[in-house]
Design an enzyme around this catalytic site. Structure first.
Site, PDB file in Angstrom:
ATOM      1  N   HIS A  56       0.266 -25.748 -26.595  1.00 34.91           N
ATOM      2  CA  HIS A  56       0.845 -25.938 -25.254  1.00 34.91           C
ATOM      3  C   HIS A  56      -0.273 -26.131 -24.218  1.00 34.91           C
ATOM      4  CE1 HIS A  56       4.333 -23.342 -26.901  1.00 34.91           C
ATOM      5  NE2 HIS A  56       4.835 -24.532 -26.705  1.00 34.91           N
ATOM      6  N   LYS A 108      18.058 -18.325 -28.837  1.00 33.17           N
ATOM      7  CA  LYS A 108      19.075 -17.280 -28.777  1.00 33.17           C
ATOM      8  C   LYS A 108      18.464 -15.892 -28.830  1.00 33.17           C
ATOM      9  CE  LYS A 108      22.669 -20.218 -30.549  1.00 33.17           C
ATOM     10  NZ  LYS A 108      22.103 -21.123 -31.545  1.00 33.17           N
ATOM     11  N   ARG A 167       3.541 -33.637 -31.882  1.00 33.60           N
ATOM     12  CA  ARG A 167       2.664 -33.205 -32.961  1.00 33.60           C
ATOM     13  C   ARG A 167       2.665 -34.217 -34.092  1.00 33.60           C
ATOM     14  NH1 ARG A 167       5.088 -27.376 -32.246  1.00 33.60           N
ATOM     15  NH2 ARG A 167       6.696 -28.797 -31.564  1.00 33.60           N
ATOM     16  N   SER A 174       5.210 -22.426 -31.829  1.00 38.55           N
ATOM     17  CA  SER A 174       5.440 -21.020 -31.485  1.00 38.55           C
ATOM     18  C   SER A 174       6.110 -20.305 -32.652  1.00 38.55           C
ATOM     19  CB  SER A 174       6.333 -20.913 -30.252  1.00 38.55           C
ATOM     20  OG  SER A 174       5.699 -21.486 -29.148  1.00 38.55           O
TER      21      SER A 174
HETATM   22  P1  ADP Z   1       7.566 -24.993 -29.874  1.00 39.88           P
HETATM   23  O1  ADP Z   1       7.999 -26.395 -30.239  1.00 39.88           O
HETATM   24  O2  ADP Z   1       6.148 -24.683 -30.210  1.00 39.88           O
HETATM   25  O3  ADP Z   1       8.510 -23.919 -30.261  1.00 39.88           O
HETATM   26  P2  ADP Z   1       8.295 -25.350 -27.067  1.00 39.88           P
HETATM   27  O4  ADP Z   1       9.748 -25.540 -27.115  1.00 39.88           O
HETATM   28  O5  ADP Z   1       7.836 -24.343 -26.097  1.00 39.88           O
HETATM   29  O6  ADP Z   1       7.540 -24.925 -28.348  1.00 39.88           O
HETATM   30  O7  ADP Z   1       7.611 -26.759 -26.790  1.00 39.88           O
HETATM   31  C1  ADP Z   1       7.504 -27.361 -25.543  1.00 39.88           C
HETATM   32  C2  ADP Z   1       6.865 -28.724 -25.701  1.00 39.88           C
HETATM   33  O8  ADP Z   1       5.522 -28.553 -26.155  1.00 39.88           O
HETATM   34  C3  ADP Z   1       7.533 -29.649 -26.711  1.00 39.88           C
HETATM   35  O9  ADP Z   1       7.459 -30.975 -26.239  1.00 39.88           O
HETATM   36  C4  ADP Z   1       6.687 -29.501 -27.948  1.00 39.88           C
HETATM   37  O10 ADP Z   1       6.735 -30.669 -28.749  1.00 39.88           O
HETATM   38  C5  ADP Z   1       5.322 -29.333 -27.318  1.00 39.88           C
HETATM   39  N1  ADP Z   1       4.393 -28.638 -28.209  1.00 39.88           N
HETATM   40  C6  ADP Z   1       4.473 -27.384 -28.692  1.00 39.88           C
HETATM   41  N2  ADP Z   1       3.436 -27.111 -29.505  1.00 39.88           N
HETATM   42  C7  ADP Z   1       2.659 -28.231 -29.516  1.00 39.88           C
HETATM   43  C8  ADP Z   1       1.445 -28.601 -30.175  1.00 39.88           C
HETATM   44  N3  ADP Z   1       0.842 -27.775 -31.008  1.00 39.88           N
HETATM   45  N4  ADP Z   1       0.961 -29.835 -29.963  1.00 39.88           N
HETATM   46  C9  ADP Z   1       1.615 -30.688 -29.148  1.00 39.88           C
HETATM   47  N5  ADP Z   1       2.761 -30.419 -28.502  1.00 39.88           N
HETATM   48  C10 ADP Z   1       3.278 -29.214 -28.686  1.00 39.88           C
END
Ligand code: ADP
Length: 163
Positions: free
Chosen positions: A17, A41, A90, A128
């Site tokens: 992030h 959830k 990713r 995450s």
């Molecule tokens: P996650 O997908 O890790 O559970 P989030 O819902 O918080 O997390 O993700 C928010 C945004 O950040 C999404 O667009 C997700 O694709 C992106 N994201 C999360 N982790 C990465 C990463 N390691 N590299 C690139 N983008 C990421």
């Protein structure tokens, strides 16, 4: 002044992030990291804990602020006058969902666009969900999250884990 919103669940914040946020800051002046109320959830961290962890990671950077949102993301983005939404990619597996989401958001509000940043080579495997899983099983996540997040994850580990 270009204002962008970076939405997600951030449960918890990972170096992936942070990588996306830093890249976004190369093209926008203000970045609002917006923690979603309605996605997960049963989150591991409370909204307030997630907000504090993000604020700590960007401490001293006045371009970054953190808040929560619930309801439709495009409505929130319009309300705070952020015409750009940041998302991270990713792998090919992210693409389909993100493509669908961006198209849906555009059809809901054509004035707000999604901008994608590709993950760095150190972060392409970070999510995450996986970081939580590894940390709760006692794995070392210190290279995957900021130190204060690693500590928060360690505090969530069950003390009476059966080995
Ligand atoms: P996650 O997908 O890790 O559970 P989030 O819902 O918080 O997390 O993700 C928010 C945004 O950040 C999404 O667009 C997700 O694709 C992106 N994201 C999360 N982790 C990465 C990463 N390691 N590299 C690139 N983008 C990421």
């Amino acid at each position: 002044m270009k204002r962008a919103i970076y939405p997600g669940s951030f449960d918890p914040l990972t170096n992936g992030h942070i990588d996306i946020a830093r890249r976004a800051l190369l093209v926008c002046d203000q970045l609002l990291i917006a923690i979603s109320h309605n996605q997960e959830k049963s989150p591991l961290f409370k909204l307030e804990e997630r907000k504090t962890m993000i604020e700590q990671a960007f401490y001293g950077d006045a371009r970054v602020s953190v808040s929560y949102f619930s309801g439709l993301l495009v409505d929130f983005a319009a309300k705070i006058k952020a015409p750009i939404m940041i998302r991270g990619l990713r792998a090919a597996s992210d693409f389909e969902y993100e493509f669908q989401l961006a198209a849906m958001n555009r059809s809901l509000n054509p004035d707000i666009d999604t901008v994608f940043f590709m993950t760095g080579s150190d972060s392409y495997f970070l999510s995450s969900r996986l970081v939580k899983e590894v940390a709760l099983l006692g794995g070392d996540v210190t290279k995957m999250v900021p130190a204060h997040v690693a500590q928060a994850l360690a505090n969530k580990r069950p003390h009476n884990q059966i080995l």
